[in-house]
Enzyme design. Structure first.
Site, PDB file in Angstrom:
ATOM      1  N   ASP A 124       7.697  12.372   9.559  1.00 18.86           N
ATOM      2  CA  ASP A 124       8.648  11.637   8.725  1.00 18.86           C
ATOM      3  C   ASP A 124       9.761  12.588   8.260  1.00 18.86           C
ATOM      4  OD1 ASP A 124       8.918   8.849   7.258  1.00 18.86           O
ATOM      5  OD2 ASP A 124       9.271  10.363   5.713  1.00 18.86           O
ATOM      6  N   TRP A 125      10.106  12.565   6.966  1.00 19.27           N
ATOM      7  CA  TRP A 125      11.152  13.466   6.461  1.00 19.27           C
ATOM      8  C   TRP A 125      10.779  14.933   6.617  1.00 19.27           C
ATOM      9  CZ3 TRP A 125      16.038  14.017   4.884  1.00 19.27           C
ATOM     10  CH2 TRP A 125      16.807  12.866   4.689  1.00 19.27           C
ATOM     11  N   TRP A 166      13.645  -1.147   5.847  1.00 18.57           N
ATOM     12  CA  TRP A 166      12.916  -0.254   4.940  1.00 18.57           C
ATOM     13  C   TRP A 166      13.872   0.388   3.933  1.00 18.57           C
ATOM     14  CZ3 TRP A 166       9.272   1.472   2.127  1.00 18.57           C
ATOM     15  CH2 TRP A 166       9.170   2.819   1.769  1.00 18.57           C
ATOM     16  N   ASP A 252       2.900   2.724  14.738  1.00 20.09           N
ATOM     17  CA  ASP A 252       4.078   2.860  13.883  1.00 20.09           C
ATOM     18  C   ASP A 252       5.174   1.935  14.404  1.00 20.09           C
ATOM     19  OD1 ASP A 252       6.389   3.658  12.542  1.00 20.09           O
ATOM     20  OD2 ASP A 252       5.915   5.789  12.667  1.00 20.09           O
ATOM     21  N   HIS A 281       2.246   4.969  10.872  1.00 21.04           N
ATOM     22  CA  HIS A 281       3.294   5.959  10.606  1.00 21.04           C
ATOM     23  C   HIS A 281       2.724   7.208   9.945  1.00 21.04           C
ATOM     24  CE1 HIS A 281       7.218   7.580   9.661  1.00 21.04           C
ATOM     25  NE2 HIS A 281       6.904   7.637   8.380  1.00 21.04           N
TER      26      HIS A 281
END
Length: 304
Positions: A124-125, A166, A252, A281
Site C-alpha cells: 500500500d502506501w 475509496w 484485492d 489488500h
C-alpha cells in the site's frame, strides 16, 4: 509548528500478539516537536535489517505475522509508524500531510538509525513511499533486497474507479471505521485484532491522516510524488541489481494480480510472484507464509 495529537499509551494495552520494543524520537530533522515511533526488535548488531513500511489506514500491527519469521532468521526488524498512524503523533490538519512529509520522515529515520543491508518490506502506501526511497543515492546504498506486496508506483495516473471511490469515501468519512475496513477483505480477523487496528484512533480528530492519505496518491502528473514515481520506475527498471520477492493478494479489488503484474514488469529481475488466492489488500494478514517463502527465496531459510 504542526498541531498534533498523541494517542495515550493505554490505548494499546489490549493489542494482542504485538509485544515488541517501541522507540521514540521528537527531534528528527524537519520534524522537531513531533514524536515519531517505531518498533525496533532483534539484535542491534544483526547483519541484516528488515524495514517494514505500512500503508493506510493500518499501522505496523499489520506485520505481526511476519516479524516473528524475520526475527527467527537472526535479523533486526524496524517497523516505523508513519505520522498520523500507530503510536506516532497525529497532525490534526489534513493540509499538514503531504507525499514529501511522509517520505522525508522515512529517510530521516533510516539515517538516524544508520540502517544498512536493508531488506525493505512494503505494501500500500508503504510501497508508494518506499519504492521511491532509492531515488535518494544515500538510501540506495543501504538497500540490498526488498519484498513487495499489493502496492504500486504513483506516476501521475489513477489506479482506476475502485481507487477513486475509496478516495471519495475516505475524504467524506471523518470517523472512518478503520478496523472494520481492514476486516472486509480479511475475514479471519478476531474482534481483538479488529480493535487493535482501531487502537491508534480514540476519536475522529485523530484520523486526519487516514482520511487524506488516498487524496495524496499521485494520480496526476502535476501532483507531488509523480516525478519521484517516474524516477523510481527508471531506478527499478535500469539500476536495481539486488534481490526481490513479490507476493500478491489476488482478492484485492484495486491492487490485485493485474496491477501487480504491471509493477513486476518495472522491476529488474523480479521473479514470479507468490499468489495468495484468498488474500485481500492487507495481505500481510497471510504474512507467515509470505515471510517464509521470501526468506527461502533469499536463502535465509530452507524451502519447505
Amino acid at each position: 509548528m504542526i498541531q498534533a495529537l498523541r494517542t495515550p499509551d493505554t490505548a494499546f494495552d489490549a493489542v494482542p500478539d504485538f509485544d515488541y520494543p517501541v522507540e521514540y524520537a521528537e527531534d528528527l530533522p524537519g520534524y522537531e516537536g513531533l514524536r515519531a515511533a517505531w518498533i525496533d526488535a532483534g539484535p542491534q548488531n544483526a547483519d541484516r535489517v528488515f524495514l517494514c513500511l505500512h500503508g493506510e489506514p493500518s499501522w505496523p500491527f499489520l506485520y505481526r505475522r511476519m516479524i516473528p519469521v524475520f526475527l527467527a532468521s537472526g535479523a533486526r526488524v524496524i517497523a516505523p509508524d508513519l505520522f498520523g498512524f500507530g503510536r506516532s503523533d497525529k497532525p490534526v490538519r489534513q493540509e499538514d500531510f503531504s507525499f514529501d512529509f511522509h517520505r522525508d520522515h522515512l529517510l530521516r529515520l533510516v539515517e538516524r538509525l544508520d540502517l544498512r543491508n536493508i531488506t525493505m518490506v512494503v505494501q500500500d502506501w508503504g510501497g508508494l513511499l518506499g519504492l521511491t526511497l532509492p531515488v535518494d543515492p544515500g538510501f540506495a546504498a543501504r538497500l540490498s533486497r526488498f519484498l513487495v506486496m499489493n502496492t504500486g508506483l504513483g506516476q501521475g495516473e489513477s489506479p482506476g474507479p475502485g481507487f477513486e471511490a475509496w478516495k471519495a469515501y475516505a475524504l467524506s468519512t471523518p470517523d472512518m471505521p478503520v478496523g472494520r475496513i481492514i476486516a472486509r477483505g480479511t475475514p479471519h480477523l478476531t474482534e481483538a485484532e479488529i480493535a487493535a487496528y482501531d487502537a491508534p484512533y480514540p476519536g475522529p480528530e485523530y484520523k486526519a491522516g487516514a482520511q487524506v492519505f488516498p487524496a495524496l496518491v499521485p494520480v496526476r502528473p502535476d501532483m507531488a510524488g509523480a516525478k519521484l514515481g517516474k524516477a523510481a520506475a527508471q531506478f527499478w527498471r535500469e539500476d536495481w541489481t539486488g534481490e526481490s520477492f513479490m507476493a500478491v493478494g489476488a482478492a484485492d479489488p484495486v491492487l490485485g494480480t493485474e496491477p501487480m503484474a504491471r509493477l513486476r514488469s518495472l522491476i529488474r529481475g523480479c521473479p514470479e510472484p507468490l499468489v495468495i488466492p484468498d488474500g485481500g489488500h492487507f495481505v500481510q494478514e497471510w504474512g507467515e507464509q509470505i515471510a517464509r517463502a521470501a526468506l527461502a527465496s533469499f536463502g535465509d531459510l530452507p524451502a519447505e
